[in-house]
Design an enzyme around this catalytic site. Sequence first.
Site, PDB file in Angstrom:
ATOM      1  N   ALA A   1       0.823  -1.227   0.000  1.00  0.00           N
ATOM      2  CA  ALA A   1       0.000   0.000   0.000  1.00  0.00           C
ATOM      3  C   ALA A   1       0.852   1.271   0.000  1.00  0.00           C
ATOM      4  O   ALA A   1       0.307   2.372   0.068  1.00  0.00           O
ATOM      5  CB  ALA A   1      -0.939  -0.004   1.205  1.00  0.00           C
TER       6      ALA A   1
ATOM      7  N   GLY B   1       1.385   3.364  -5.749  1.00  0.00           N
ATOM      8  CA  GLY B   1       0.596   2.907  -6.899  1.00  0.00           C
ATOM      9  C   GLY B   1      -0.790   2.373  -6.579  1.00  0.00           C
ATOM     10  O   GLY B   1      -1.601   3.016  -5.905  1.00  0.00           O
TER      11      GLY B   1
ATOM     12  N   ARG C   1       8.227  -0.042   3.055  1.00  0.00           N
ATOM     13  CA  ARG C   1       8.534   1.365   3.355  1.00  0.00           C
ATOM     14  C   ARG C   1       7.501   1.927   4.331  1.00  0.00           C
ATOM     15  O   ARG C   1       6.505   2.535   3.933  1.00  0.00           O
ATOM     16  CB  ARG C   1       8.586   2.169   2.051  1.00  0.00           C
ATOM     17  CG  ARG C   1       9.820   1.834   1.215  1.00  0.00           C
ATOM     18  CD  ARG C   1       9.766   2.434  -0.154  1.00  0.00           C
ATOM     19  NE  ARG C   1       8.745   1.839  -0.986  1.00  0.00           N
ATOM     20  CZ  ARG C   1       8.491   2.196  -2.250  1.00  0.00           C
ATOM     21  NH1 ARG C   1       9.192   3.162  -2.813  1.00  0.00           N
ATOM     22  NH2 ARG C   1       7.541   1.604  -2.941  1.00  0.00           N
TER      23      ARG C   1
ATOM     24  N   ASN D   1      -1.814  -7.346  -3.413  1.00  0.00           N
ATOM     25  CA  ASN D   1      -1.364  -6.394  -4.436  1.00  0.00           C
ATOM     26  C   ASN D   1       0.163  -6.312  -4.544  1.00  0.00           C
ATOM     27  O   ASN D   1       0.689  -6.031  -5.617  1.00  0.00           O
ATOM     28  CB  ASN D   1      -1.946  -5.015  -4.102  1.00  0.00           C
ATOM     29  CG  ASN D   1      -1.259  -3.894  -4.849  1.00  0.00           C
ATOM     30  OD1 ASN D   1      -1.486  -3.697  -6.036  1.00  0.00           O
ATOM     31  ND2 ASN D   1      -0.375  -3.167  -4.173  1.00  0.00           N
TER      32      ASN D   1
ATOM     33  N   SER E   1      -2.550  -9.509 -13.859  1.00  0.00           N
ATOM     34  CA  SER E   1      -2.083  -8.604 -14.913  1.00  0.00           C
ATOM     35  C   SER E   1      -2.522  -9.143 -16.268  1.00  0.00           C
ATOM     36  O   SER E   1      -2.761 -10.343 -16.419  1.00  0.00           O
ATOM     37  CB  SER E   1      -0.547  -8.523 -14.899  1.00  0.00           C
ATOM     38  OG  SER E   1      -0.073  -7.777 -15.999  1.00  0.00           O
TER      39      SER E   1
ATOM     40  N   TYR F   1       8.324 -12.552 -15.508  1.00  0.00           N
ATOM     41  CA  TYR F   1       7.253 -11.722 -14.931  1.00  0.00           C
ATOM     42  C   TYR F   1       5.890 -12.266 -15.376  1.00  0.00           C
ATOM     43  O   TYR F   1       4.988 -12.460 -14.553  1.00  0.00           O
ATOM     44  CB  TYR F   1       7.401 -10.242 -15.331  1.00  0.00           C
ATOM     45  CG  TYR F   1       6.244  -9.413 -14.802  1.00  0.00           C
ATOM     46  CD1 TYR F   1       6.133  -9.154 -13.436  1.00  0.00           C
ATOM     47  CD2 TYR F   1       5.236  -8.936 -15.648  1.00  0.00           C
ATOM     48  CE1 TYR F   1       5.046  -8.435 -12.925  1.00  0.00           C
ATOM     49  CE2 TYR F   1       4.153  -8.216 -15.150  1.00  0.00           C
ATOM     50  CZ  TYR F   1       4.066  -7.973 -13.791  1.00  0.00           C
ATOM     51  OH  TYR F   1       2.992  -7.278 -13.283  1.00  0.00           O
TER      52      TYR F   1
ATOM     53  N   PRO G   1      -4.795  -5.704 -14.648  1.00  0.00           N
ATOM     54  CA  PRO G   1      -4.649  -4.477 -15.431  1.00  0.00           C
ATOM     55  C   PRO G   1      -3.665  -4.588 -16.589  1.00  0.00           C
ATOM     56  O   PRO G   1      -2.717  -5.373 -16.550  1.00  0.00           O
ATOM     57  CB  PRO G   1      -4.094  -3.469 -14.404  1.00  0.00           C
ATOM     58  CG  PRO G   1      -4.096  -4.157 -13.072  1.00  0.00           C
ATOM     59  CD  PRO G   1      -4.100  -5.621 -13.353  1.00  0.00           C
TER      60      PRO G   1
ATOM     61  N   VAL H   1      -0.562   0.630 -16.205  1.00  0.00           N
ATOM     62  CA  VAL H   1      -0.972   1.596 -15.174  1.00  0.00           C
ATOM     63  C   VAL H   1       0.265   2.419 -14.823  1.00  0.00           C
ATOM     64  O   VAL H   1       1.320   1.839 -14.518  1.00  0.00           O
ATOM     65  CB  VAL H   1      -1.443   0.887 -13.884  1.00  0.00           C
ATOM     66  CG1 VAL H   1      -2.111   1.888 -12.937  1.00  0.00           C
ATOM     67  CG2 VAL H   1      -2.370  -0.278 -14.190  1.00  0.00           C
TER      68      VAL H   1
ATOM     69  N   THR I   1       2.532   3.893 -12.525  1.00  0.00           N
ATOM     70  CA  THR I   1       2.881   3.822 -11.096  1.00  0.00           C
ATOM     71  C   THR I   1       4.416   3.791 -11.034  1.00  0.00           C
ATOM     72  O   THR I   1       5.072   4.106 -12.018  1.00  0.00           O
ATOM     73  CB  THR I   1       2.335   2.516 -10.465  1.00  0.00           C
ATOM     74  OG1 THR I   1       2.981   1.412 -11.119  1.00  0.00           O
ATOM     75  CG2 THR I   1       0.828   2.378 -10.619  1.00  0.00           C
TER      76      THR I   1
HETATM   77  P1  NDP Z   1       4.356   0.100  -7.488  1.00  0.00           P
HETATM   78  O1  NDP Z   1       5.801  -0.196  -7.671  1.00  0.00           O
HETATM   79  O2  NDP Z   1       3.907   1.499  -7.556  1.00  0.00           O
HETATM   80  O3  NDP Z   1       3.844  -0.559  -6.112  1.00  0.00           O
HETATM   81  C1  NDP Z   1       4.244  -1.840  -5.732  1.00  0.00           C
HETATM   82  C2  NDP Z   1       3.920  -2.041  -4.263  1.00  0.00           C
HETATM   83  O4  NDP Z   1       4.309  -3.383  -3.890  1.00  0.00           O
HETATM   84  C3  NDP Z   1       4.684  -1.082  -3.378  1.00  0.00           C
HETATM   85  O5  NDP Z   1       3.820  -0.601  -2.370  1.00  0.00           O
HETATM   86  C4  NDP Z   1       5.767  -1.952  -2.751  1.00  0.00           C
HETATM   87  O6  NDP Z   1       6.044  -1.496  -1.409  1.00  0.00           O
HETATM   88  C5  NDP Z   1       5.071  -3.305  -2.685  1.00  0.00           C
HETATM   89  N1  NDP Z   1       6.018  -4.403  -2.588  1.00  0.00           N
HETATM   90  C6  NDP Z   1       6.937  -4.797  -3.502  1.00  0.00           C
HETATM   91  N2  NDP Z   1       7.676  -5.802  -3.023  1.00  0.00           N
HETATM   92  C7  NDP Z   1       7.205  -6.066  -1.761  1.00  0.00           C
HETATM   93  C8  NDP Z   1       7.560  -6.963  -0.749  1.00  0.00           C
HETATM   94  N3  NDP Z   1       8.559  -7.843  -0.916  1.00  0.00           N
HETATM   95  N4  NDP Z   1       6.866  -6.947   0.417  1.00  0.00           N
HETATM   96  C9  NDP Z   1       5.864  -6.074   0.613  1.00  0.00           C
HETATM   97  N5  NDP Z   1       5.472  -5.174  -0.332  1.00  0.00           N
HETATM   98  C10 NDP Z   1       6.147  -5.167  -1.486  1.00  0.00           C
HETATM   99  O7  NDP Z   1       3.608  -0.794  -8.608  1.00  0.00           O
HETATM  100  P2  NDP Z   1       2.059  -1.055  -8.914  1.00  0.00           P
HETATM  101  O8  NDP Z   1       1.181  -0.310  -8.003  1.00  0.00           O
HETATM  102  O9  NDP Z   1       1.888  -0.893 -10.362  1.00  0.00           O
HETATM  103  O10 NDP Z   1       2.007  -2.625  -8.597  1.00  0.00           O
HETATM  104  C11 NDP Z   1       1.014  -3.222  -7.788  1.00  0.00           C
HETATM  105  C12 NDP Z   1       0.614  -4.557  -8.399  1.00  0.00           C
HETATM  106  O11 NDP Z   1       0.005  -4.335  -9.661  1.00  0.00           O
HETATM  107  C13 NDP Z   1       1.767  -5.523  -8.647  1.00  0.00           C
HETATM  108  O12 NDP Z   1       1.355  -6.825  -8.272  1.00  0.00           O
HETATM  109  C14 NDP Z   1       1.959  -5.445 -10.164  1.00  0.00           C
HETATM  110  O13 NDP Z   1       2.513  -6.627 -10.679  1.00  0.00           O
HETATM  111  C15 NDP Z   1       0.534  -5.235 -10.612  1.00  0.00           C
HETATM  112  N6  NDP Z   1       0.338  -4.693 -11.948  1.00  0.00           N
HETATM  113  C16 NDP Z   1       0.855  -3.470 -12.290  1.00  0.00           C
HETATM  114  C17 NDP Z   1       0.636  -2.969 -13.557  1.00  0.00           C
HETATM  115  C18 NDP Z   1       1.208  -1.674 -14.015  1.00  0.00           C
HETATM  116  O14 NDP Z   1       1.236  -1.430 -15.238  1.00  0.00           O
HETATM  117  N7  NDP Z   1       1.645  -0.798 -13.139  1.00  0.00           N
HETATM  118  C19 NDP Z   1      -0.177  -3.710 -14.528  1.00  0.00           C
HETATM  119  C20 NDP Z   1      -0.656  -4.975 -14.076  1.00  0.00           C
HETATM  120  C21 NDP Z   1      -0.418  -5.428 -12.815  1.00  0.00           C
HETATM  121  P3  NDP Z   1       7.491  -1.425  -0.730  1.00  0.00           P
HETATM  122  O15 NDP Z   1       8.504  -1.231  -1.815  1.00  0.00           O
HETATM  123  O16 NDP Z   1       7.360  -0.267   0.201  1.00  0.00           O
HETATM  124  O17 NDP Z   1       7.643  -2.730  -0.015  1.00  0.00           O
HETATM  125  C1  8X3 Z   2       2.213  -5.028 -15.817  1.00  0.00           C
HETATM  126  C2  8X3 Z   2       1.747  -4.778 -17.203  1.00  0.00           C
HETATM  127  O1  8X3 Z   2       2.243  -5.143 -19.665  1.00  0.00           O
HETATM  128  O2  8X3 Z   2       4.098  -4.417 -18.252  1.00  0.00           O
HETATM  129  O3  8X3 Z   2       1.719  -6.216 -15.299  1.00  0.00           O
HETATM  130  O4  8X3 Z   2       3.267  -6.631 -18.104  1.00  0.00           O
HETATM  131  S1  8X3 Z   2       2.887  -5.275 -18.348  1.00  0.00           S
END
Ligand code: NDP
Ligand code: 8X3
Length: 256
Positions: A14, A17, A39, A91, A144, A157, A187, A190, A192
């Site tokens: 949380a 993104g 974080r 997430n 995804s 991935y 999704p 996105v 982020t």
């Molecule tokens: P961000 O990088 O903005 O957010 C990722 C979040 O995951 C951060 O809050 C991070 O927190 C947390 N995270 C990563 N590793 C860990 C860990 N080991 N333990 C706990 N928390 C963790 O990316 P998104 O918001 O885009 O990603 C969220 C989800 O959406 C992911 O599962 C991603 O695969 C998925 N997704 C994203 C897409 C995109 O295009 N952005 C498309 C499709 C799916 P912290 O680093 O503080 O631990």
């Molecule tokens: C994240 C979207 O297209 O980079 O899951 O794989 S993509």
Amino acid sequence: MTSLRNKVVFITGASSGIGLACARIFAADGARILMAARRLDRLKKLADELRAAHKVPVHAFDLDVRDQPAVERAIAGLPPEWAAIDVLINNAGLSRGLDKIHEAKISDWEEMIDTNIKGLLYVSRAVIPGMVKRGAGHVINIGSIAGHELYPGGNVYCGTKFAVKAISQGMRIDLVATPIRVSSVDPGMVETEFSLVRYHGDKEKADKTYKGLTPLTPDDIADAVHYCATRPPHVNINDMIVMPQAQAGVLVVNRV
Ligand code: NDP
Ligand code: 8X3
């Protein structure tokens, strides 16, 4: 409609993104927000914001979902008022690199598999038994479009997100005799920190990902997650694929 008022909604990842946007939309709807990420400083700021804006209880804690004993300890040690999790949003996730299968870094593979597959499983294994015991709950996994289609360099991935798709289906099968619902929100692009993380902090490369199109925002996905969570109890949204209008597939993007 299922009301979220006073429900405990647990969001992993949380601090940024999609997870952060989920915390905001669920708090705005009166839910009690339980949230975790590595974080903690960011989570603390978000917690203050949510308490002030929506007057809801918020509990934030530091968690690395890859650390199974830590996950188990954190869930087992929740204060009683936070222990009955109603909605789990799995997430936390990331991509690392975009390299060919014969050139990629093994450490990138480990990080994606450990976070996206094993982390999601560890959290689910710690939370779902309580849901089964209480006869209530909803698990929403963030998958995804990469769990449906492949692109060059997406090998591992995409593999992790295909795994999330299979695990979501497996959860639905194993929990069908309980009132627990399992949804997956999948999704496309996105905007982020996702690409910044994928390219190990290279902002120029990350920004190029979204150049020439209007990508989805984290709020668009939080809205989809919220929709899943607010259906009546007999309705289960299995899988929602949400794409930017300008993206018709992982490799079909209209850039202007
Ligand atoms: P961000 O990088 O903005 O957010 C990722 C979040 O995951 C951060 O809050 C991070 O927190 C947390 N995270 C990563 N590793 C860990 C860990 N080991 N333990 C706990 N928390 C963790 O990316 P998104 O918001 O885009 O990603 C969220 C989800 O959406 C992911 O599962 C991603 O695969 C998925 N997704 C994203 C897409 C995109 O295009 N952005 C498309 C499709 C799916 P912290 O680093 O503080 O631990
Ligand atoms: C994240 C979207 O297209 O980079 O899951 O794989 S993509």
